[in-house]
Design a protein around this motif. Structure first.
Motif, PDB file in Angstrom:
ATOM      1  N   MET A  52       0.839  -1.201   0.000  1.00  0.00           N
ATOM      2  CA  MET A  52       0.000   0.000   0.000  1.00  0.00           C
ATOM      3  C   MET A  52       0.876   1.254   0.000  1.00  0.00           C
ATOM      4  SD  MET A  52      -2.844  -1.417  -0.337  1.00  0.00           S
ATOM      5  CE  MET A  52      -3.991  -0.052  -0.225  1.00  0.00           C
ATOM      6  N   VAL A  53       1.982   1.215   0.740  1.00  0.00           N
ATOM      7  CA  VAL A  53       2.929   2.328   0.716  1.00  0.00           C
ATOM      8  C   VAL A  53       3.543   2.427  -0.682  1.00  0.00           C
ATOM      9  CG1 VAL A  53       5.043   3.295   1.721  1.00  0.00           C
ATOM     10  CG2 VAL A  53       3.398   2.076   3.181  1.00  0.00           C
ATOM     11  N   CYS A  54       3.863   1.299  -1.268  1.00  0.00           N
ATOM     12  CA  CYS A  54       4.400   1.260  -2.629  1.00  0.00           C
ATOM     13  C   CYS A  54       3.395   1.875  -3.612  1.00  0.00           C
ATOM     14  CB  CYS A  54       4.731  -0.182  -3.018  1.00  0.00           C
ATOM     15  SG  CYS A  54       5.491  -0.341  -4.640  1.00  0.00           S
ATOM     16  N   ALA A  55       2.118   1.566  -3.446  1.00  0.00           N
ATOM     17  CA  ALA A  55       1.085   2.127  -4.321  1.00  0.00           C
ATOM     18  C   ALA A  55       1.025   3.652  -4.186  1.00  0.00           C
ATOM     19  CB  ALA A  55      -0.273   1.506  -4.014  1.00  0.00           C
ATOM     20  N   MET A  56       1.177   4.155  -2.960  1.00  0.00           N
ATOM     21  CA  MET A  56       1.180   5.607  -2.749  1.00  0.00           C
ATOM     22  C   MET A  56       2.351   6.250  -3.494  1.00  0.00           C
ATOM     23  SD  MET A  56       0.322   5.781   1.307  1.00  0.00           S
ATOM     24  CE  MET A  56      -1.091   4.909   1.981  1.00  0.00           C
ATOM     25  N   LEU A  57       3.539   5.646  -3.380  1.00  0.00           N
ATOM     26  CA  LEU A  57       4.714   6.206  -4.044  1.00  0.00           C
ATOM     27  C   LEU A  57       4.619   6.069  -5.562  1.00  0.00           C
ATOM     28  CD1 LEU A  57       7.559   5.276  -1.538  1.00  0.00           C
ATOM     29  CD2 LEU A  57       6.404   7.481  -1.862  1.00  0.00           C
ATOM     30  N   ASP A  58       4.047   4.985  -6.048  1.00  0.00           N
ATOM     31  CA  ASP A  58       3.836   4.826  -7.489  1.00  0.00           C
ATOM     32  C   ASP A  58       2.855   5.888  -7.988  1.00  0.00           C
ATOM     33  OD1 ASP A  58       4.188   3.600 -10.023  1.00  0.00           O
ATOM     34  OD2 ASP A  58       2.480   2.278  -9.691  1.00  0.00           O
ATOM     35  N   ASP A  59       1.818   6.170  -7.199  1.00  0.00           N
ATOM     36  CA  ASP A  59       0.821   7.171  -7.585  1.00  0.00           C
ATOM     37  C   ASP A  59       1.450   8.565  -7.644  1.00  0.00           C
ATOM     38  OD1 ASP A  59      -2.097   7.757  -8.122  1.00  0.00           O
ATOM     39  OD2 ASP A  59      -1.803   9.031  -6.359  1.00  0.00           O
ATOM     40  N   VAL A  60       2.198   8.956  -6.602  1.00  0.00           N
ATOM     41  CA  VAL A  60       2.795  10.296  -6.609  1.00  0.00           C
ATOM     42  C   VAL A  60       3.792  10.429  -7.761  1.00  0.00           C
ATOM     43  CG1 VAL A  60       4.714   9.904  -4.973  1.00  0.00           C
ATOM     44  CG2 VAL A  60       3.702  12.171  -5.166  1.00  0.00           C
ATOM     45  N   MET A  61       4.533   9.362  -8.059  1.00  0.00           N
ATOM     46  CA  MET A  61       5.495   9.433  -9.166  1.00  0.00           C
ATOM     47  C   MET A  61       4.779   9.512 -10.514  1.00  0.00           C
ATOM     48  SD  MET A  61       8.798   7.153  -7.985  1.00  0.00           S
ATOM     49  CE  MET A  61       7.907   5.702  -7.429  1.00  0.00           C
ATOM     50  N   GLY A  62       3.677   8.782 -10.667  1.00  0.00           N
ATOM     51  CA  GLY A  62       2.915   8.840 -11.916  1.00  0.00           C
ATOM     52  C   GLY A  62       2.330  10.226 -12.159  1.00  0.00           C
ATOM     53  N   LEU A  63       1.779  10.832 -11.103  1.00  0.00           N
ATOM     54  CA  LEU A  63       1.239  12.183 -11.247  1.00  0.00           C
ATOM     55  C   LEU A  63       2.353  13.196 -11.480  1.00  0.00           C
ATOM     56  CD1 LEU A  63      -1.565  12.074  -8.549  1.00  0.00           C
ATOM     57  CD2 LEU A  63      -1.840  12.038 -11.031  1.00  0.00           C
ATOM     58  N   PHE A  64       3.485  12.997 -10.802  1.00  0.00           N
ATOM     59  CA  PHE A  64       4.647  13.868 -11.026  1.00  0.00           C
ATOM     60  C   PHE A  64       5.097  13.784 -12.486  1.00  0.00           C
ATOM     61  CE2 PHE A  64       9.149  14.471 -11.552  1.00  0.00           C
ATOM     62  CZ  PHE A  64       9.389  15.679 -10.912  1.00  0.00           C
ATOM     63  N   ALA A  65       5.224  12.564 -13.000  1.00  0.00           N
ATOM     64  CA  ALA A  65       5.673  12.382 -14.382  1.00  0.00           C
ATOM     65  C   ALA A  65       4.751  13.120 -15.349  1.00  0.00           C
ATOM     66  CB  ALA A  65       5.737  10.887 -14.724  1.00  0.00           C
ATOM     67  N   TYR A  66       3.463  13.066 -15.091  1.00  0.00           N
ATOM     68  CA  TYR A  66       2.471  13.739 -15.932  1.00  0.00           C
ATOM     69  C   TYR A  66       2.643  15.263 -15.863  1.00  0.00           C
ATOM     70  CZ  TYR A  66      -2.151  15.319 -17.495  1.00  0.00           C
ATOM     71  OH  TYR A  66      -3.179  15.961 -18.140  1.00  0.00           O
ATOM     72  N   LEU A  67       2.728  15.796 -14.656  1.00  0.00           N
ATOM     73  CA  LEU A  67       2.819  17.248 -14.476  1.00  0.00           C
ATOM     74  C   LEU A  67       4.153  17.810 -14.954  1.00  0.00           C
ATOM     75  CD1 LEU A  67       1.235  17.557 -10.935  1.00  0.00           C
ATOM     76  CD2 LEU A  67       0.239  18.343 -13.098  1.00  0.00           C
ATOM     77  N   ALA A  68       5.238  17.116 -14.656  1.00  0.00           N
ATOM     78  CA  ALA A  68       6.570  17.627 -14.949  1.00  0.00           C
ATOM     79  C   ALA A  68       6.949  17.458 -16.416  1.00  0.00           C
ATOM     80  CB  ALA A  68       7.603  16.934 -14.064  1.00  0.00           C
ATOM     81  N   ASN A  69       6.167  16.675 -17.147  1.00  0.00           N
ATOM     82  CA  ASN A  69       6.480  16.408 -18.552  1.00  0.00           C
ATOM     83  C   ASN A  69       5.377  16.969 -19.448  1.00  0.00           C
ATOM     84  OD1 ASN A  69       8.527  15.280 -20.209  1.00  0.00           O
ATOM     85  ND2 ASN A  69       7.132  13.645 -20.763  1.00  0.00           N
TER      86      ASN A  69
END
Length: 131
Positions: A52-69
């Motif tokens: 579940m912690v891994c899912a949280m970090l995967d989610d924040v990274m996915g949203l980051f990738a979208y916003l930063a790119n």
């Protein structure tokens, strides 16, 4: 930090994980999101299941990738996790940034925090999904 509201189509997993308080700093290319670790996320010892912690970090990274790119979607290629402390039920603050930004591959790192202590960290590579 700017509070972000225009993310209208957040993925269902973001809502399941209780994602809120999205803070996007475009100048420093950093993203912070708070999540809510529920009782239903716990293992037999009473701490939050690592996945579940891994899912949280995967989610924040996915949203980051979208916003930063420039709001271009990207998908996880690989992800590593380091679990540093048990995660307790309650708020989990996550932070994400680039380690390297390429045209096709985005290299990211993220952290999960509780009570001003890092509980987990992750690195991941995301592939940009060009239309």
């Amino acid at each position: 930090f700017m509070t972000l509201s225009p993310l209208a189509n957040l993925p269902p997993i973001h809502h399941l994980l209780g994602g809120h308080n999205i803070q996007w700093n475009a100048d420093q290319t950093e993203l912070e999101i708070s999540y809510v670790a529920l009782d239903s996320f716990t293992n037999p010892r009473g701490s939050v299941e690592g996945g579940m912690v891994c899912a949280m970090l995967d989610d924040v990274m996915g949203l980051f990738a979208y916003l930063a790119n420039h709001e271009t979607p990207a998908t996880t290629i690989n992800l590593t996790m380091d679990f540093l402390r048990p995660c307790q039920v309650g708020t989990v603050l996550t932070k994400c940034r680039f380690t390297k930004q390429g045209k096709a591959i985005l290299c990211l790192e993220s952290e999960a925090w509780q009570n001003q202590k890092m509980i987990a960290r992750s690195t991941a590579n995301f592939m940009v999904l060009h239309p």
